[in-house]
Every structure is written in structure tokens, then in C-alpha cells.
Enzyme design. Structure first.
Site, short mmCIF file in Angstrom:
data_model
loop_
_atom_site.label_atom_id
_atom_site.label_comp_id
_atom_site.label_asym_id
_atom_site.label_seq_id
_atom_site.Cartn_x
_atom_site.Cartn_y
_atom_site.Cartn_z
N ASP A 91 0.80 -1.24 0.00
CA ASP A 91 0.00 0.00 0.00
C ASP A 91 0.83 1.29 0.00
O ASP A 91 0.47 2.27 0.68
CB ASP A 91 -0.96 0.02 1.20
CG ASP A 91 -1.93 -1.14 1.18
OD1 ASP A 91 -1.87 -1.96 0.24
OD2 ASP A 91 -2.74 -1.25 2.11
N GLU A 103 -4.53 -0.86 -1.50
CA GLU A 103 -5.85 -0.91 -0.88
C GLU A 103 -6.78 0.01 -1.67
O GLU A 103 -6.41 1.15 -1.98
CB GLU A 103 -5.79 -0.45 0.59
CG GLU A 103 -7.16 -0.49 1.26
CD GLU A 103 -7.14 -0.07 2.74
OE1 GLU A 103 -6.05 0.02 3.34
OE2 GLU A 103 -8.24 0.17 3.27
N LYS A 122 -6.56 -4.93 -3.30
CA LYS A 122 -7.22 -5.56 -2.15
C LYS A 122 -8.25 -4.61 -1.55
O LYS A 122 -7.99 -3.42 -1.40
CB LYS A 122 -6.17 -5.96 -1.10
CG LYS A 122 -5.39 -4.80 -0.50
CD LYS A 122 -4.25 -5.33 0.33
CE LYS A 122 -3.50 -4.27 1.10
NZ LYS A 122 -4.24 -3.57 2.12
N LYS A 175 -7.71 -4.77 4.69
CA LYS A 175 -6.41 -4.41 5.26
C LYS A 175 -5.38 -5.51 4.97
O LYS A 175 -4.27 -5.24 4.53
CB LYS A 175 -6.54 -4.16 6.77
CG LYS A 175 -7.57 -3.08 7.14
CD LYS A 175 -7.27 -1.75 6.47
CE LYS A 175 -8.30 -0.70 6.86
NZ LYS A 175 -8.21 0.50 5.99
N VAL A 229 3.07 0.49 4.36
CA VAL A 229 2.32 1.29 5.32
C VAL A 229 0.90 0.74 5.46
O VAL A 229 0.35 0.19 4.53
CB VAL A 229 2.28 2.77 4.89
CG1 VAL A 229 3.69 3.34 4.86
CG2 VAL A 229 1.61 2.98 3.53
N THR A 230 0.33 0.93 6.65
CA THR A 230 1.00 1.38 7.85
C THR A 230 1.36 0.16 8.69
O THR A 230 0.72 -0.88 8.59
CB THR A 230 0.11 2.34 8.67
OG1 THR A 230 -1.08 1.64 9.07
CG2 THR A 230 -0.28 3.56 7.89
N CYS A 263 -2.19 -2.30 7.75
CA CYS A 263 -2.12 -3.24 6.63
C CYS A 263 -0.88 -4.12 6.66
O CYS A 263 -0.94 -5.28 6.23
CB CYS A 263 -2.26 -2.49 5.31
SG CYS A 263 -3.94 -1.86 5.10
N GLN A 303 7.89 -13.32 21.80
CA GLN A 303 7.51 -14.72 22.06
C GLN A 303 8.13 -15.67 21.03
O GLN A 303 7.46 -16.55 20.49
CB GLN A 303 5.98 -14.87 22.06
CG GLN A 303 5.29 -13.95 23.07
CD GLN A 303 3.79 -14.08 22.99
OE1 GLN A 303 3.21 -15.04 23.48
NE2 GLN A 303 3.16 -13.09 22.36
C1 C5J Z 1 -3.17 0.71 5.46
C2 C5J Z 1 -4.88 1.98 6.56
N1 C5J Z 1 -2.69 0.49 4.24
N2 C5J Z 1 -4.04 2.43 7.49
N3 C5J Z 1 -4.43 1.22 5.54
O1 C5J Z 1 -2.51 0.52 6.45
O2 C5J Z 1 -6.05 2.26 6.61
#
Ligand code: C5J
Length: 231
Positions: A27, A75, A132, A135, A160-161, A165, A205
Site C-alpha cells: 500500500d 488498498e 485488495k 487491510k 504502510v502502515t 495493513c 515470544q
Molecule cells: C493501510 C490503513 N494500508 N491504514 N491502511 O494501512 O487504513
């Protein structure tokens, strides 16, 4: 046998077979990184995401040189919004909802200027682009099929972010049996504390979701490997 390299990572170093490794750029779109897009409509300071662009560009150039499978995700939604869940729409701010017109065209809609990948990381011929609606990059896409068809077992996940995502995708990939490395400087968040916590969650973990590294560690071992891809 193909080339491989050992990468410093948390919680422990990782050996990567390049033939089985894909670079995933999640993204890196104008809608998230530039003013006037979806990220800004949600009230975020989009400049927070700029720091990861140069490290991503370096990794992308090296992945191309080495002939790695490169996958970009975006996205966004169909122009008629038939793939936009009402729940997601309901959480958009008034005046900045998905599908509304903004300075970069309709917000988070496929084909609009804001939906495009930033020029620094623009895909080239032969690279996979996954559109897509959610997320996670595996949700309602053919990413799993594309990766398995290519023999991919390991992902280097950037973008990102970090906590939205990237995290959703890392979790989905982990559940599907892929080993995921996340270079810390190649992802970013509007919230630095979420970025940090997101990375810590991945490596905690014993590497519950994957492994955290950085671009310098990934690039440290590649200089001696001969080129196999685009120059
Ligand atoms: C992504 C969002 N790509 N933050 N989307 O992280 O809404």
C-alpha cells in the site's frame, strides 16, 4: 542450488533462499503518503510515512537486481463500491469518505490518481500488483495463489502502515505458513508508538508472527550475489 544469505534479525538471524523469497510492498500509495488522500482525510500527518520511502526504494532496486519476485499491493475499491463493506464506510469521516471526490480523485477508488503507487516505487513490467479491498493482502485476493505458484516460502514485508495493513498481512501470511521478515525502516505509521509496538509484537515470544530486521541488514549480504534480474 540458488543463492542464499543470512540476515541479522530479532529474535534470531534468518537464512533466506532467494529463489523462495518475495519482496512485498504494501500500500505505498499516494492515498496514504500524500496530502489530500485517505490518510489525510482520517486526520493523519502523512509526512510521518515519508521516512520509509528511501529504504524501500533501495530494497526494491536490489530485489530487482537479484530477480526476486516483487509484489505490490494497493488498498482500494471498485468504482461502484460494491466491494466496500458498509462497516468500513461507516467509519470514514464526513467529507473524506471512501468514494468521495478529493484533490487526488475519488478517495481509495481503483483507477483514481490517489490510488496509484508513489512514483519512487512504481511497479515495472513483470511485477505483480494485487488490488485488495481490505487491510490484509490475502483477504479477497489471489496473493496466496501467486506466491505458492512461484514457490515462495519467505516474505520480506514492507509498506504502510505498520500496525494496520502491514500487521494484518504479516498475521495472515504467518497463519498460511510463510516466514515473514519485516525491515523496521521499510514500514511506517502515522503513530510512531504504534510502529514501535507493532514491530515488537511481531518478534516477541520467539517470533510469534515473524522476524524484525532492517534494510541495512538485508542488503549487507547481497552485494556479492550476482545479478539475475532487471538492472
Ligand atoms: C493501510 C490503513 N494500508 N491504514 N491502511 O494501512 O487504513
Amino acid at each position: 542450488m540458488g543463492a542464499s544469505l543470512t540476515v541479522a534479525a530479532l529474535p534470531r538471524p534468518q537464512r533466506l533462499a532467494l529463489d523462495e523469497t518475495a519482496l512485498l510492498l504494501i500500500d505505498m500509495q499516494r492515498d496514504f503518503l500524500e496530502p489530500g488522500g485517505f490518510g489525510a482525510a482520517l486526520g493523519n500527518d502523512v509526512s510521518q510515512l515519508r521516512a520509509c520511502v528511501a529504504p524501500c526504494a533501495k530494497l526494491l532496486a536490489e530485489a530487482r537486481r537479484l530477480g526476486l519476485l516483487v509484489v505490490h499491493t494497493r488498498e482500494g475499491h471498485r468504482p461502484d463500491l460494491t466491494d466496500l463493506h458498509p462497516e468500513k464506510l461507516a467509519r470514514c469521516p464526513a467529507g473524506g469518505a471512501i468514494g468521495e471526490r478529493g484533490p487526488m480523485g475519488r478517495i481509495l477508488v481503483r483507477g483514481e490518481p490517489g490510488h496509484g503507487i508513489i512514483p519512487e516505487l512504481r511497479p515495472i513490467t513483470g511485477e505483480v500488483v494485487i488490488d485488495k479491498p481490505g487491510k490484509g493482502a490475502f483477504h479477497a485476493t489471489d496473493l496466496d495463489l501467486v506466491l505458492r505458484r512461484a514457490g515462495t516460502r519467505c516474505l520480506i514485508a514492507c509498506g504502510v502502515t505498520t500496525e494496520v495493513c502491514v500487521h494484518s498481512t504479516v498475521r495472515e501470511a504467518n497463519d498460511r505458513g510463510f516466514r515473514v521478515l519485516v525491515p523496521s525502516d521499510c514500514c511506517a505509521s502515522y503513530f510512531p508508538t504504534f510502529h514501535q509496538a507493532g514491530l515488537e509484537m511481531i518478534a516477541a515470544q520467539g517470533g510469534i508472527f515473524g522476524f524484525v530486521t532492517d534494510s541495512a541488514s538485508l542488503l549487507a549480504g547481497t552485494a556479492d550475489i550476482p545479478a539475475r534480474g532487471v538492472q
